[in-house]
Design a protein around this motif. Structure first.
Motif, PDB file in Angstrom:
ATOM      1  N   UNK A   1      58.623   7.816  60.636  1.00 20.03           N
ATOM      2  CA  UNK A   1      57.251   6.838  61.015  1.00 20.03           C
ATOM      3  C   UNK A   1      56.490   7.840  61.893  1.00 20.03           C
ATOM      4  N   UNK A   2      57.209   8.612  62.753  1.00 22.32           N
ATOM      5  CA  UNK A   2      56.321   9.503  63.429  1.00 22.32           C
ATOM      6  C   UNK A   2      56.069  10.888  62.770  1.00 22.32           C
ATOM      7  N   UNK A   3      57.081  11.354  61.803  1.00 24.44           N
ATOM      8  CA  UNK A   3      56.687  12.502  61.257  1.00 24.44           C
ATOM      9  C   UNK A   3      55.439  12.381  60.297  1.00 24.44           C
ATOM     10  N   UNK A   4      55.044  11.128  59.798  1.00 21.01           N
ATOM     11  CA  UNK A   4      54.179  10.971  58.699  1.00 21.01           C
ATOM     12  C   UNK A   4      52.723  11.008  59.522  1.00 21.01           C
ATOM     13  N   UNK A   5      52.900  10.995  60.967  1.00 22.20           N
ATOM     14  CA  UNK A   5      51.516  11.120  61.242  1.00 22.20           C
ATOM     15  C   UNK A   5      51.322  12.607  61.906  1.00 22.20           C
ATOM     16  N   UNK A   6      52.272  13.552  61.580  1.00 24.82           N
ATOM     17  CA  UNK A   6      51.932  14.865  61.822  1.00 24.82           C
ATOM     18  C   UNK A   6      51.109  15.560  60.945  1.00 24.82           C
ATOM     19  N   UNK A   7      49.718  15.706  61.322  1.00 22.07           N
ATOM     20  CA  UNK A   7      48.759  16.063  60.372  1.00 22.07           C
ATOM     21  C   UNK A   7      48.616  17.431  59.857  1.00 22.07           C
ATOM     22  N   UNK A   8      49.300  18.398  60.226  1.00 20.23           N
ATOM     23  CA  UNK A   8      49.300  19.901  59.890  1.00 20.23           C
ATOM     24  C   UNK A   8      50.118  20.293  58.909  1.00 20.23           C
ATOM     25  N   UNK A   9      50.998  18.965  58.231  1.00 17.78           N
ATOM     26  CA  UNK A   9      52.029  19.450  57.446  1.00 17.78           C
ATOM     27  C   UNK A   9      51.525  19.166  56.162  1.00 17.78           C
ATOM     28  N   UNK A  10      52.065  20.059  55.202  1.00 15.15           N
ATOM     29  CA  UNK A  10      51.938  19.883  53.504  1.00 15.15           C
ATOM     30  C   UNK A  10      52.652  19.010  52.796  1.00 15.15           C
ATOM     31  N   UNK A  11      53.791  18.525  53.953  1.00 16.02           N
ATOM     32  CA  UNK A  11      54.613  17.574  53.216  1.00 16.02           C
ATOM     33  C   UNK A  11      55.677  17.201  54.197  1.00 16.02           C
ATOM     34  N   UNK A  12      56.086  16.013  54.006  1.00 20.23           N
ATOM     35  CA  UNK A  12      57.278  15.567  55.111  1.00 20.23           C
ATOM     36  C   UNK A  12      58.238  15.053  54.151  1.00 20.23           C
ATOM     37  N   UNK A  13      59.786  15.466  54.263  1.00 23.59           N
ATOM     38  CA  UNK A  13      60.661  15.248  53.319  1.00 23.59           C
ATOM     39  C   UNK A  13      61.806  14.549  53.923  1.00 23.59           C
ATOM     40  N   UNK A  14      62.613  13.616  53.764  1.00 22.41           N
ATOM     41  CA  UNK A  14      64.012  13.288  54.125  1.00 22.41           C
ATOM     42  C   UNK A  14      65.011  13.993  53.292  1.00 22.41           C
ATOM     43  N   UNK A  15      65.811  14.937  53.819  1.00 23.01           N
ATOM     44  CA  UNK A  15      66.472  15.601  53.340  1.00 23.01           C
ATOM     45  C   UNK A  15      68.140  15.178  53.197  1.00 23.01           C
ATOM     46  N   UNK A  16      68.338  14.186  53.885  1.00 23.60           N
ATOM     47  CA  UNK A  16      69.520  13.320  54.079  1.00 23.60           C
ATOM     48  C   UNK A  16      70.418  13.591  55.404  1.00 23.60           C
TER      49      UNK A  16
END
Length: 443
Positions: free
Chosen positions: A113-128
């Motif tokens: 949830x917190x990482x989704x709010x990081x505005x500067x990213x081109x994508x947030x991924x859960x890699x396990x």
């Protein structure tokens, strides 16, 4: 019927755009209606399966496969530099083991949830495994620091989960395109290597360096070679003398294991003992050290030299159900008395299972074995636990001895430790004396 046959052929090819329109209300019309409904159901199921294949179910974030696709797309269509950041929470295993996997899952979801709010990213991924990855466009070593600091700040506030307050510290590993690799998979692997280095060395953030990969390769070579090292007689014991201040004579030696590797030369214990513990080879190594030391003691004894040998015992070996019986059997096999060896344990051994450990060590003491607390001052055991240990000796870690002459704090720690040990009726050994001034001060 011909229309339905044509539609079936399209569906078989994976084409779902068309549909069959039959206006009649007879059986043929009903068949066409059900056929269209079946096609839509297949489409829905395929979309669900595709979403599950490319997304993490717990956080709904895109997964590792999506990350690799996104990375390849960036490389193909946006040739500018970018950063791949691997991010993971510290002590995740401890949270799962002590608080339960339900709490661990909530931690992972809150991180997402917190990482989704990081505005500067081109994508947030859960890699396990509670590990995340981010892609940052137009990022390089000269401009990445503000983004890394922003990520740290996002996790400064506490996690309130199921009435439990947690402080989650994150660690970051970073790799850059094209500086570190021009391939998505290698970029992900190198960011992961940087994260692993950060976690191992308790660092907040680490940018990948080529030396990390050589360290990882060396580590794999050592793991692969551990199994055969003993059988191929690559392990060697050296014996470090222990000087008795009261007599000025060598009263005992400590067995120090070294690995004479066929390719890497002499490997120090700090490089392979930890690996042996992680892979389970530590038991084989410990038994080899005990057997070799007893054999050496017997040889000295035949030459009228009585020289007890101190042997370091891993915490993992103490957990073996037959460790006591195996050690006693080895001593009896060489027709020696138990005081031929002194078993050294680190004080951190007591922390995990104090009752079980103390019970086992008491059996050794009652049998006649000498016991020592090794590396005192570097563990986390309480003084109450230490006073219950059936030991006869306390060893002060060399970290407090090496700079003793120049460091007032070290002198205070060492002196208070000596006074404490003597008050408890224990002998004291100081490790790492390398100059006359230190020797004289300790005397």
């Amino acid at each position: 019927v011909k229309l339905l046959v044509e539609q079936a052929r399209e569906i078989r090819k994976g084409e779902y755009t068309g549909s069959v329109q039959v206006n009649s209300k007879d059986e043929l019309g009903l068949l066409a209606k059900e056929f269209n409904a079946m096609k839509q159901a297949v489409v829905n199921r395929e979309n669900t399966i595709k979403h599950q294949a490319y997304h993490d179910q717990l956080t709904t974030l895109p997964n590792r496969y999506s990350l690799l696709q996104a990375t390849d797309d960036l490389i193909a269509h946006d040739p500018g530099s970018f950063a791949l950041i691997r991010l993971g929470p510290d002590r995740m295993k401890e949270i799962n083991y002590t608080l339960g996997h339900d709490v661990g899952d909530e931690v992972v979801k809150e991180m997402a949830r917190r990482l989704k709010g990081f505005e500067r990213t081109a994508g947030v991924f859960n890699v396990g495994g509670g590990s995340f990855a981010l892609l940052l466009k137009s990022a390089c070593q000269t401009n990445i620091q503000p983004s890394l600091e922003k990520l740290d700040q996002m996790f400064e506030s506490e996690f309130m989960l199921k009435n439990i307050i947690l402080n989650i510290q994150i660690r970051l590993g970073v790799a850059f395109y094209p500086e570190h690799s021009e391939q998505g998979r290698q970029l992900l692997a190198k960011a992961g290597t940087a994260l692993q280095y950060a976690t191992k060395n308790k660092l907040a953030q680490v940018i990948y360096q080529p030396i990390f990969s050589s360290m990882t390769i060396e580590r794999l070579h050592l793991i692969n070679g551990l199994k055969s090292a003993i059988a191929e007689q690559q392990m060697v014991l050296y014996y470090q003398p222990k000087l008795a201040f009261s007599t000025g004579q060598i009263a005992e030696v400590e067995a120090l294991v070294r690995w004479e590797h066929s390719e890497h030369g002499r490997v120090p214990p700090d490089k392979f003992v930890g690996l042996a513990e992680q892979t389970g080879y530590i038991h084989q190594l410990t038994y080899w050290v005990i057997d070799t030391a007893l054999k050496q003691h017997k040889l000295w004894q035949k030459n009228n030299i009585y020289m007890p040998i101190a042997i370091n015992v891993s915490a993992e070996s103490l957990k073996l159900p037959d460790f006591y019986e195996t050690v006693v059997a080895a001593v009896e096999r060489y027709e020696l008395t138990p005081d031929a060896i002194c078993l050294e344990i680190t004080e951190s051994v007591v922390v995990e299972e104090p009752d079980t450990t103390i019970k086992l060590l008491t059996r050794f003491r009652d049998k006649g074995f000498r016991l020592s607390v090794d590396d005192y001052g570097t563990g986390y055991s309480s003084l109450a636990q230490l006073t219950q240990l059936p030991v006869c000796e306390m060893k002060i870690d060399k970290a407090f001895v090496t700079h003793l002459i120049d460091n007032e704090e070290d002198r205070v720690v060492v002196k208070s430790t000596i006074d404490l040990a003597h008050a408890l009726g224990l002998e004291v050994v100081a490790e790492g004396i390398e100059d006359q001034q230190t020797l004289d001060w300790l005397k």
